[in-house]
Enzyme design. Structure first.
Site, PDB file in Angstrom:
ATOM      1  CB  ALA A 269      -0.868  -0.006   1.005  1.00 39.91           C
TER       2      ALA A 269
ATOM      3  N   GLY B  99       0.034  -4.670   0.620  1.00 42.00           N
ATOM      4  CA  GLY B  99      -0.966  -4.848  -0.296  1.00 42.00           C
ATOM      5  C   GLY B  99      -0.500  -5.529  -1.661  1.00 42.00           C
TER       6      GLY B  99
ATOM      7  CD  GLU C 156      -3.602  -7.448   2.146  1.00 45.28           C
ATOM      8  OE1 GLU C 156      -4.248  -7.701   3.195  1.00 45.28           O
ATOM      9  OE2 GLU C 156      -3.045  -6.157   1.729  1.00 45.28           O
TER      10      GLU C 156
ATOM     11  CD  GLU D 180       0.364  -5.453   5.795  1.00 49.49           C
ATOM     12  OE1 GLU D 180      -0.098  -5.544   4.585  1.00 49.49           O
ATOM     13  OE2 GLU D 180       1.066  -6.661   6.041  1.00 49.49           O
TER      14      GLU D 180
END
Length: 256
Positions: A61, A107, A110, A130
């Protein structure tokens, strides 16, 4: 930020922010979603490859965007946008392959987990870091990873934030095929090409049966399978498949 190329029945979606290591922000998520919606009903596209430009698949992210948030609601909306986009990819009716090189973190991993299959270069690293930032994965990582890798391995990766290399991911079944350094995209396109050679209606049905069937009890899932294959029996592609088999040639499927 997202480059879309069509190559012989395969759509290649490339994250194109190499200077930011293909970090996924709101704009990138919106562009990915738009591309997926545009390609969904494109009959020329039979399979999808998701790749990253530059040194890595994706660093995760966009931390720069996250650091600009001043209220929890902004972060919730950001995570919700990523989650919606990754769900679009997971539910895309045509099979998808992630081409991972360098690393896929947070991310970025993911995003790869939302694909049906994954190819990774030897030496690439995959992880959900994370926990080291005081949070947990928020765009499907805590749910998709333990459905693809052994739960104990998923717990270790999520709770320590430590990555694993592509070779171990392959041994665990998280990665479908290994590629030599520099060969992830080529290997992913070859795999996507084999998928694209299949009958489109059967491909979509097979993907749907697996994805939905895993959430059903076995008896209901088998009944769902039985009804689906009965519908496929009446298609022209099924007749072509049998004819091609008897004539010992590849089938020429049209999705009807």
């Amino acid at each position: 930020m997202v480059r879309v190329e069509l190559r012989d029945r395969i759509a290649v979606l490339t994250l194109d922010r190499p200077g930011q290591l293909n970090a996924v922000g709101s704009e990138t998520a919106d562009l990915l979603a738009r591309a997926l919606n545009d390609l969904r009903d494109n009959d020329e596209v039979r399979a999808l490859v998701v790749a990253g430009a530059g040194r890595a698949f994706s660093a995760g992210a966009d931390l720069g965007e996250i650091e600009s948030f001043t209220a929890p609601g902004q972060f919730r909306a950001f995570v919700g946008r990523l989650t919606e986009t990754f769900a679009l990819l997971e539910e895309f009716p045509k099979p998808s392959v992630a081409a991972v090189h360098g690393f896929a973190f947070g991310g970025g991993l993911e995003l790869a987990l939302a694909c049906d299959l994954r190819v990774a270069e030897r030496g690439a690293r995959l992880g959900l870091p994370e926990m080291k930032l005081g949070v947990v994965p928020g765009a499907g990582g805590t749910q998709r990873l333990p459905r693809l890798a052994p739960p104990a391995i998923a717990k270790q990766m999520i709770l320590t934030g430590e990555p694993i290399d592509a070779e171990r991911a392959h041994a665990l079944g998280l990665v479908n095929e290994l590629a030599e350094p520099g060969g992830a995209l080529r290997t992913a396109e070859a795999l996507a090409g084999r998928l694209a050679a299949g009958a489109p209606l059967a491909l979509a049905a097979g993907k749907r049966l697996i994805d939905y069937g895993l959430g059903m009890d076995l008896e209901a899932a088998i009944a769902y399978e039985r009804e689906t294959v009965a519908v496929l029996f009446s298609t022209e592609d099924r007749a072509e498949g049998l004819k091609a088999f008897r004539e010992r040639r590849p089938g020429e499927f049209r999705g009807v």
